[in-house]
Motif scaffolding. Structure first.
Motif, PDB file in Angstrom:
ATOM      1  N   LYS A  46     -56.740  25.898 -30.398  1.00 18.09           N
ATOM      2  CA  LYS A  46     -57.222  25.549 -31.727  1.00 18.09           C
ATOM      3  C   LYS A  46     -58.735  25.364 -31.694  1.00 18.09           C
ATOM      4  O   LYS A  46     -59.268  24.679 -30.824  1.00 18.09           O
ATOM      5  N   LYS A  47     -59.389  25.998 -32.645  1.00 15.02           N
ATOM      6  CA  LYS A  47     -60.835  25.878 -32.728  1.00 15.02           C
ATOM      7  C   LYS A  47     -61.213  24.531 -33.338  1.00 15.02           C
ATOM      8  O   LYS A  47     -60.600  24.089 -34.313  1.00 15.02           O
ATOM      9  N   ASP A  48     -62.190  23.922 -32.744  1.00 10.17           N
ATOM     10  CA  ASP A  48     -62.682  22.649 -33.264  1.00 10.17           C
ATOM     11  C   ASP A  48     -63.678  22.939 -34.382  1.00 10.17           C
ATOM     12  O   ASP A  48     -64.814  23.330 -34.137  1.00 10.17           O
ATOM     13  N   ARG A  49     -63.218  22.764 -35.623  1.00 13.29           N
ATOM     14  CA  ARG A  49     -64.088  23.067 -36.755  1.00 13.29           C
ATOM     15  C   ARG A  49     -65.222  22.065 -36.893  1.00 13.29           C
ATOM     16  O   ARG A  49     -66.237  22.357 -37.523  1.00 13.29           O
ATOM     17  N   ASN A  50     -65.032  20.876 -36.355  1.00 13.81           N
ATOM     18  CA  ASN A  50     -66.044  19.841 -36.499  1.00 13.81           C
ATOM     19  C   ASN A  50     -67.087  19.878 -35.388  1.00 13.81           C
ATOM     20  O   ASN A  50     -67.919  18.985 -35.296  1.00 13.81           O
ATOM     21  N   GLN A  51     -67.005  20.882 -34.545  1.00 15.57           N
ATOM     22  CA  GLN A  51     -67.962  20.973 -33.450  1.00 15.57           C
ATOM     23  C   GLN A  51     -69.321  21.427 -33.978  1.00 15.57           C
ATOM     24  O   GLN A  51     -69.413  22.360 -34.781  1.00 15.57           O
ATOM     25  N   GLN A  52     -70.353  20.746 -33.548  1.00 23.48           N
ATOM     26  CA  GLN A  52     -71.695  21.064 -34.020  1.00 23.48           C
ATOM     27  C   GLN A  52     -72.197  22.345 -33.372  1.00 23.48           C
ATOM     28  O   GLN A  52     -72.011  22.578 -32.178  1.00 23.48           O
ATOM     29  N   LYS A  53     -72.813  23.176 -34.182  1.00 26.50           N
ATOM     30  CA  LYS A  53     -73.347  24.432 -33.679  1.00 26.50           C
ATOM     31  C   LYS A  53     -74.678  24.189 -32.965  1.00 26.50           C
ATOM     32  O   LYS A  53     -75.353  23.201 -33.199  1.00 26.50           O
ATOM     33  N   GLU A  54     -74.997  25.136 -32.105  1.00 31.69           N
ATOM     34  CA  GLU A  54     -76.247  25.025 -31.357  1.00 31.69           C
ATOM     35  C   GLU A  54     -77.439  25.212 -32.292  1.00 31.69           C
ATOM     36  O   GLU A  54     -77.448  26.105 -33.141  1.00 31.69           O
ATOM     37  N   LEU A  55     -78.420  24.343 -32.124  1.00 28.36           N
ATOM     38  CA  LEU A  55     -79.617  24.399 -32.958  1.00 28.36           C
ATOM     39  C   LEU A  55     -80.587  25.427 -32.398  1.00 28.36           C
ATOM     40  O   LEU A  55     -80.759  25.542 -31.178  1.00 28.36           O
ATOM     41  N   VAL A  56     -81.219  26.144 -33.293  1.00 27.94           N
ATOM     42  CA  VAL A  56     -82.202  27.155 -32.904  1.00 27.94           C
ATOM     43  C   VAL A  56     -83.580  26.504 -32.926  1.00 27.94           C
ATOM     44  O   VAL A  56     -83.986  25.892 -33.924  1.00 27.94           O
ATOM     45  N   SER A  57     -84.268  26.604 -31.837  1.00 25.15           N
ATOM     46  CA  SER A  57     -85.593  26.000 -31.747  1.00 25.15           C
ATOM     47  C   SER A  57     -86.627  26.890 -32.437  1.00 25.15           C
ATOM     48  O   SER A  57     -86.477  28.112 -32.522  1.00 25.15           O
ATOM     49  N   ALA A  58     -87.671  26.269 -32.926  1.00 31.65           N
ATOM     50  CA  ALA A  58     -88.721  26.999 -33.629  1.00 31.65           C
ATOM     51  C   ALA A  58     -89.618  27.746 -32.642  1.00 31.65           C
ATOM     52  O   ALA A  58     -89.787  27.339 -31.491  1.00 31.65           O
ATOM     53  N   THR A  59     -90.179  28.843 -33.120  1.00 30.41           N
ATOM     54  CA  THR A  59     -91.102  29.645 -32.317  1.00 30.41           C
ATOM     55  C   THR A  59     -92.428  29.771 -33.067  1.00 30.41           C
ATOM     56  O   THR A  59     -92.634  29.160 -34.115  1.00 30.41           O
ATOM     57  N   ASP A  60     -93.336  30.578 -32.514  1.00 31.83           N
ATOM     58  CA  ASP A  60     -94.642  30.746 -33.153  1.00 31.83           C
ATOM     59  C   ASP A  60     -94.554  31.529 -34.459  1.00 31.83           C
ATOM     60  O   ASP A  60     -95.423  31.374 -35.333  1.00 31.83           O
ATOM     61  N   THR A  61     -93.545  32.358 -34.602  1.00 38.05           N
ATOM     62  CA  THR A  61     -93.441  33.217 -35.789  1.00 38.05           C
ATOM     63  C   THR A  61     -92.246  32.898 -36.677  1.00 38.05           C
ATOM     64  O   THR A  61     -92.083  33.524 -37.725  1.00 38.05           O
TER      65      THR A  61
END
Length: 217
Positions: A75-90
């Motif tokens: 069973k997929k954990d729907r409440n699992q937090q997704k990975e955050l994307v870090s900011a870049t120069d552009t």
């Protein structure tokens, strides 16, 4: 079944000594011969089209997945937090575009407009969800006395469109378009996604938290 209609000798059709044969007999002879040939052709065609291996179907040959042991589905954990994307120069990191207002229909349509606009500009939408509705009571004080009573209950509806890797050069155009199309009575905010924003998606349950605290003591 056709024997009694056919002449005994095919040469009798050309014989002029036999007065019993005439043009009608020749025509009848030709008709029944054609019927007999048609019957033979239909019977042969039906026999050819008939499936010869009715008791041994071959539609299952080559299948092998049914021989494997069935494993329980995870069973997929729907409440699992997704990975955050870090900011870049552009490009920016993970951004939350929050739409809030008192009219749920207007808020929902405006959030759908932002979502479709992101798809047109090829902006990646990581997630789209609704926050719990907040209720605000408007209290009114009586003209004579200090007692207050509830005059109205305002419900605030919120929708969040989570963007990922928004291009810095495209951001001004994106903000300019959604601000110009912002309807009346709707608030718009764009901020970076944090852990507190993720926890705000869930309703607080003080009773459950109190029971858990008692168990842990």
């Amino acid at each position: 079944m056709f024997e009694r209609f056919l002449p005994l000798d095919p040469l009798e059709a050309n014989c002029t000594d036999n007065p019993m044969l005439n043009c009608d007999v020749l025509l009848l002879h030709t008709v029944y011969v054609n019927m007999f040939l048609s019957f033979c052709f239909v019977s042969g065609t039906a026999a050819m089209n008939e499936r010869q291996y009715r008791d041994m179907p071959t539609h299952g040959i080559g299948r092998w997945r049914h021989l494997l042991l069935k494993q329980p589905k995870k069973k997929k954990d729907r409440n699992q937090q997704k990975e955050l994307v870090s900011a870049t120069d552009t490009a920016y990191g993970t951004l939350n575009v929050t739409v809030s207002g008192y009219d749920m229909t207007v808020v929902e349509h405006y959030s759908q407009y932002i979502h479709n606009f992101c798809n047109r500009l090829n902006i990646k939408v990581a997630d789209s969800y609704a926050l719990p509705t907040k209720s605000t009571e408007v209290l009114l004080m009586q003209e004579q006395g200090n007692k207050t009573y509830v005059d109205a209950v305002l419900k605030t509806h919120q929708r969040v469109i989570q963007l990922s890797s928004l291009n810095a050069s495209l951001c001004p155009v994106f903000m300019d378009v959604i601000l110009k199309n912002q309807p009346e009575g709707v608030q718009l905010s764009v901020q970076e996604h944090t852990e507190a924003d993720y926890q705000a998606r869930f309703k607080a349950r003080p009773e459950l938290e109190g029971l858990v605290a008692q168990i842990n003591q």
